[in-house]
Design a protein around this motif. Structure first.
Motif, mmCIF file in Angstrom:
data_model
loop_
_atom_site.group_PDB
_atom_site.id
_atom_site.type_symbol
_atom_site.label_atom_id
_atom_site.label_comp_id
_atom_site.label_asym_id
_atom_site.label_seq_id
_atom_site.Cartn_x
_atom_site.Cartn_y
_atom_site.Cartn_z
ATOM 1 N N SER A 1 -3.397 1.827 -3.955
ATOM 2 C CA SER A 1 -4.556 1.838 -2.799
ATOM 3 C C SER A 1 -5.358 0.675 -2.947
ATOM 4 C CB SER A 1 -5.521 3.028 -3.430
ATOM 5 O OG SER A 1 -4.888 4.218 -3.497
ATOM 6 N N GLY B 1 0.520 11.726 -5.159
ATOM 7 C CA GLY B 1 -0.365 10.739 -4.688
ATOM 8 C C GLY B 1 -1.382 11.179 -3.764
ATOM 9 N N THR B 2 -2.346 10.525 -3.224
ATOM 10 C CA THR B 2 -3.281 10.880 -2.522
ATOM 11 C C THR B 2 -2.478 11.213 -1.087
ATOM 12 O OG1 THR B 2 -3.546 8.608 -1.660
ATOM 13 C CG2 THR B 2 -5.080 9.687 -3.343
ATOM 14 N N LEU C 1 -9.015 11.345 -8.381
ATOM 15 C CA LEU C 1 -9.893 11.134 -7.288
ATOM 16 C C LEU C 1 -10.621 12.533 -7.070
ATOM 17 C CD1 LEU C 1 -10.644 9.112 -4.711
ATOM 18 C CD2 LEU C 1 -9.079 10.644 -3.517
ATOM 19 N N THR D 1 -8.300 -2.989 0.136
ATOM 20 C CA THR D 1 -7.728 -1.852 0.499
ATOM 21 C C THR D 1 -7.679 -1.968 2.004
ATOM 22 O OG1 THR D 1 -7.687 0.402 0.153
ATOM 23 C CG2 THR D 1 -9.966 -0.434 0.336
ATOM 24 N N TYR E 1 0.842 -1.221 0.156
ATOM 25 C CA TYR E 1 0.032 0.124 -0.019
ATOM 26 C C TYR E 1 1.086 1.269 -0.048
ATOM 27 C CZ TYR E 1 -4.019 -3.029 0.738
ATOM 28 O OH TYR E 1 -4.734 -4.072 0.376
ATOM 29 N N ARG F 1 0.987 5.930 -3.804
ATOM 30 C CA ARG F 1 -0.455 5.280 -3.842
ATOM 31 C C ARG F 1 -1.318 6.266 -4.398
ATOM 32 N NH1 ARG F 1 -0.576 4.168 1.989
ATOM 33 N NH2 ARG F 1 -1.786 5.567 2.814
ATOM 34 N N GLY F 2 -2.347 6.058 -5.056
ATOM 35 C CA GLY F 2 -3.475 6.900 -5.150
ATOM 36 C C GLY F 2 -3.284 7.644 -6.585
ATOM 37 N N ASP F 3 -4.475 8.251 -7.193
ATOM 38 C CA ASP F 3 -4.478 9.020 -8.322
ATOM 39 C C ASP F 3 -5.214 10.291 -7.804
ATOM 40 O OD1 ASP F 3 -4.107 10.333 -10.636
ATOM 41 O OD2 ASP F 3 -5.009 8.523 -11.842
ATOM 42 N N ALA F 4 -4.513 11.312 -7.054
ATOM 43 C CA ALA F 4 -5.155 12.120 -6.314
ATOM 44 C C ALA F 4 -5.996 13.078 -7.123
ATOM 45 C CB ALA F 4 -3.971 12.953 -5.399
ATOM 46 N N VAL G 1 -6.343 3.743 4.239
ATOM 47 C CA VAL G 1 -6.112 4.000 3.030
ATOM 48 C C VAL G 1 -7.542 4.989 2.505
ATOM 49 C CG1 VAL G 1 -5.905 3.619 0.331
ATOM 50 C CG2 VAL G 1 -4.509 2.622 1.945
ATOM 51 N N GLU H 1 -8.240 9.043 1.789
ATOM 52 C CA GLU H 1 -8.991 9.512 0.649
ATOM 53 C C GLU H 1 -10.344 10.297 1.048
ATOM 54 O OE1 GLU H 1 -9.808 6.269 -1.838
ATOM 55 O OE2 GLU H 1 -7.502 6.032 -2.554
#
Length: 560
Positions: A26, A208-209, A246, A71, A22, A240-243, A75, A79
């Motif tokens: 995510s 990332g987020t 999102l 997840t 992680y 991690r994360g595609d801010a 996490v 978000e």
């Protein structure tokens, strides 16, 4: 029965898998979690034991197309905090200007003007601009920043990478104080400066987020507004994360969009770029093939053709073979000097924080460099791994030959490297792969390209700027001890030079104790370790005015 402290339990194995997986994603499948946990606990845990760990309350799972995706609550909470930050800040601020705006740059396109007005008239805490490469985001950004600052607020510009911030934003766009997002998150001084002002993050699609959530928390604390510019269709974050995606999808973040491609002028080039941005790879490649931009070669001909065209290779191994071919051809054409020297090259290992915290991954010969201060270690300090003790603690040797224990519980504050040798000759192009500094403290940014101009007597690389000496991120060297280094020791009156020899042209003078006087400029104090380079025209004058008569010692009472 005494338990074995070195045994890996199924709980510890799953803890490692969670930390490892992680950090950069995510959502993870159950198979990936099991694979990482079993690899970590090999010999100590079995499949059934690890599978039971998937029943933990911290997991959230969902089945999609026959695959179990997992997840964690942590996490998801991260978000949700980011989404709430955007939604609760909607309509809570005054627009930067409510009056009609007179554009300073008259060549802006209609959509660039609309994007500027989108920023200036926004009443939200977070505003977004979306645009692909070559659509004029930077030009639009310069107009918007100037307009905001004329309205009385200051704009601080940032980007995820050093190349984008200190390279593009500083050099190309003229934002001389642009910094990386990480620099903002680490510098308390910079955090105080942005208070009550505007944080503009370019290339926000690379965030990332976790990083953007930290920026959001800072903005809320300091009363800042945030402007995000970037493109979700380009490269994504390593973390991690595609801010940005999102926020657009789940927080309702409305972005002004720049669609017109301005960098490519020819119609067929613009059509190819448009297809690539839309994700239509097949159509884009068909266009390129019609233009004759593809050639299919046999495997034994590929390397020589790549070297002749001087393009990038696909894999590292192939890249090394192609590089050898290229350098051979460049030497034959005398574009590279025949004489070359070898330098230490450091290659970062792509370990996650969890992997860096595992002592079993370390062996003698690895290099560790700290990018944040840790108790007992300074930021930027580089140490060598020598092995492990009986308690499986990782032993390292510092530059003063002192042995220490590597703090694995602080693995987020250092990186690990493999060392090797790289042969370089005058004319070679080198790429900096980590932020750093030259010997005279000029900044080197990750991604910078430098051409080797030659070597100093101590085998330091000379870059195009004559004052630069490269030692930092990709390679390093250290001059050997020399009797021509003048050692200063404070005395009751003046300073004493010991083991002195008359310096030749261009010789370097290294200052050892602190708070002493150096030759240039007159009477100026220098720090321990400071370096002065004698210009050619000053060498004879220095010898005459210093009054050196003995190799043992001589007095120096001020600048000359």
């Amino acid at each position: 029965m005494v338990s074995d402290p070195t045994r890996v339990t199924e709980m510890k194995a799953m803890d490692f898998a969670i930390g490892h997986c992680y950090e950069r994603a995510s959502l993870v499948t159950d198979k990936e979690l099991l694979r990482q946990a079993l690899r970590y606990g090999v010999g100590d845990v079995n499949v059934d034991q690890v599978k039971r760990q998937l029943l933990r309350d911290e997991f959230i799972k969902e089945e999609v197309n026959g695959h179990q995706w997992f997840t964690t609550n942590q996490v998801l909470a991260e978000e949700r905090r980011l989404i709430d930050f955007v939604q609760t800040g909607r309509g809570k601020f005054k627009p930067f200007t409510a009056a009609a705006y007179q554009f300073q740059n008259q060549v802006l396109s209609e959509e660039q003007r609309e994007a500027v007005l989108h920023v200036l008239h926004s009443t939200d805490r977070v505003t977004a601009i979306r645009g692909g490469a070559g659509t004029g985001k930077t030009t639009m950004m310069k107009e918007a920043v100037a307009a905001i600052e004329r309205c009385g607020q200051k704009v601080f510009t940032f980007a995820p990478s050093a190349e984008a911030s200190r390279g593009v934003l500083r050099s190309d766009a003229g934002f001389i104080n642009a910094e990386t997002v990480e620099a903002l998150l680490q510098s308390s001084k910079l955090q105080e400066q942005v208070g009550g002002h505007v944080i503009w993050i370019d290339e926000a699609g690379l965030l990332g987020t976790r990083a953007l959530a930290r920026v959001a928390a800072l903005a809320e604390k300091q009363g800042c507004r945030i402007i995000l510019s970037g493109d979700t269709a380009q490269h994504r974050a390593v973390e991690r994360g595609d801010a940005l995606r999102l926020l657009e999808k789940h927080a309702g973040l409305q972005a002004a969009e720049l669609r017109e491609i301005r960098r490519q002028k020819a119609d067929f080039h613009q059509a190819v770029i448009a297809d690539l941005r839309a994700g239509d790879l097949e159509h884009a490649f068909t266009r390129l093939e019609k233009l004759g931009m593809f050639r299919e070669l046999a495997a034994d001909q590929r390397h020589e053709a790549l070297a002749a065209d001087y393009v990038a290779a696909v894999t590292h191994a192939e890249g090394e073979r192609v590089t050898a071919q290229i350098r051979t051809k460049l030497k034959a054409s005398e574009k590279l000097a025949a004489q070359e020297r070898e330098f230490l090259q450091l290659k970062r290992l792509p370990w996650t924080e969890a992997q860096r915290g595992d002592p079993r991954n370390y062996h003698a010969g690895l290099t560790v460099q700290f990018h944040q201060n840790v108790l007992g270690f300074r930021r930027g300090e580089r140490i060598a791994v020598t092995g492990q003790d009986e308690d499986r603690c990782v032993l390292v040797k510092r530059q003063n030959d002192e042995t220490a224990i590597l703090p694995l519980d602080k693995s987020g504050r250092f990186q690990v490297y493999e060392s090797g040798q790289i042969a370089l000759a005058p004319g070679d192009m080198i790429r900096i792969t980590q932020n750093g500094f030259t010997k005279d403290r000029r900044r080197l940014n990750n991604g910078d390209l430098k051409q080797v101009q030659g070597f100093t007597r101590f085998s330091l690389l000379k870059a195009p700027n004559r004052s630069e000496r490269l030692t930092g991120s990709s390679f390093t060297s250290r001059p050997v001890a020399s009797r021509k280094l003048l050692r200063f020791t404070p005395m009751t009156k003046g300073n004493c030079w010991r083991r002195c020899q008359n310096p030749p042209n261009g010789h370097r003078l290294r200052i050892w104790p602190g708070n002493i006087f150096t030759k240039h400029p007159a009477g100026q104090k220098q720090r321990r370790g400071a370096v002065h380079r004698f210009p050619r025209q000053e060498s004879k004058t220095f010898q005459e005015k210093s009054g050196i008569r003995s190799r043992k010692q001589c007095m120096f009472t001020g600048g000359i």
